[in-house]
Scaffold this motif. Sequence first.
Motif, PDB file in Angstrom:
ATOM      1  N   PRO A   1      33.098  36.780  36.131  1.00 10.12           N
ATOM      2  CA  PRO A   1      33.505  36.515  37.750  1.00 10.12           C
ATOM      3  C   PRO A   1      34.791  36.651  38.356  1.00 10.12           C
ATOM      4  O   PRO A   1      35.077  37.386  38.775  1.00 10.12           O
ATOM      5  CB  PRO A   1      32.838  36.177  38.418  1.00 10.12           C
TER       6      PRO A   1
ATOM      7  N   GLU B   1      36.797  30.087  35.283  1.00  3.62           N
ATOM      8  CA  GLU B   1      35.975  30.959  34.205  1.00  3.62           C
ATOM      9  C   GLU B   1      35.753  29.558  32.464  1.00  3.62           C
ATOM     10  O   GLU B   1      34.347  29.630  32.527  1.00  3.62           O
ATOM     11  CB  GLU B   1      36.995  31.695  33.281  1.00  3.62           C
TER      12      GLU B   1
ATOM     13  N   ASP C   1      35.324  33.852  43.559  1.00  2.71           N
ATOM     14  CA  ASP C   1      36.124  34.328  42.917  1.00  2.71           C
ATOM     15  C   ASP C   1      36.432  35.534  44.428  1.00  2.71           C
ATOM     16  O   ASP C   1      37.301  36.096  43.977  1.00  2.71           O
ATOM     17  CB  ASP C   1      34.910  34.880  42.138  1.00  2.71           C
TER      18      ASP C   1
ATOM     19  N   ASP D   1      27.301  37.161  37.987  1.00  5.08           N
ATOM     20  CA  ASP D   1      27.842  37.145  39.053  1.00  5.08           C
ATOM     21  C   ASP D   1      26.981  37.111  40.565  1.00  5.08           C
ATOM     22  O   ASP D   1      26.684  38.013  41.313  1.00  5.08           O
ATOM     23  CB  ASP D   1      28.743  38.261  38.943  1.00  5.08           C
TER      24      ASP D   1
END
Length: 138
Positions: A115, A64, A79, A72
Amino acid sequence: MNAEELLQKLERSGITLKDMLDTAMELYVGDESEKVRRRLKRVMLRHLNDINVQALLLSALLLEENFRVEGDPVNLVADELIGINIAEYIGGKMALFNFFYYDTRKPGILAELPPFLDDAIGGFIAGCMTRLFQEDFE
């Protein structure tokens, strides 16, 4: 690293233990929710001390911070893989179903996270919830 240090890192990203417990309990169906919540807290703290869980959660935090994506995107699966691996590591294959339940419903804090963190935290919650109920049968 211990659970407290990891929680401090998560809190810097806006994720508290209370948030994770609230999110987990939002999809809980059953009686004795306060008892389940207390037991879940113990399960979460135990697994936050696990070096493998720490590594996977920290990887999501680092991604992140250092890997920028817009929204996303559907072609981003790393992820999901992190979340799945956390869930299955803690709760076995049964946790995979819980992971997808939390991932599609996005209760509580999961709806607010970017995400990598929404899937990592979702996987952590799913794994811990699965482990909690597995312990009832061990």
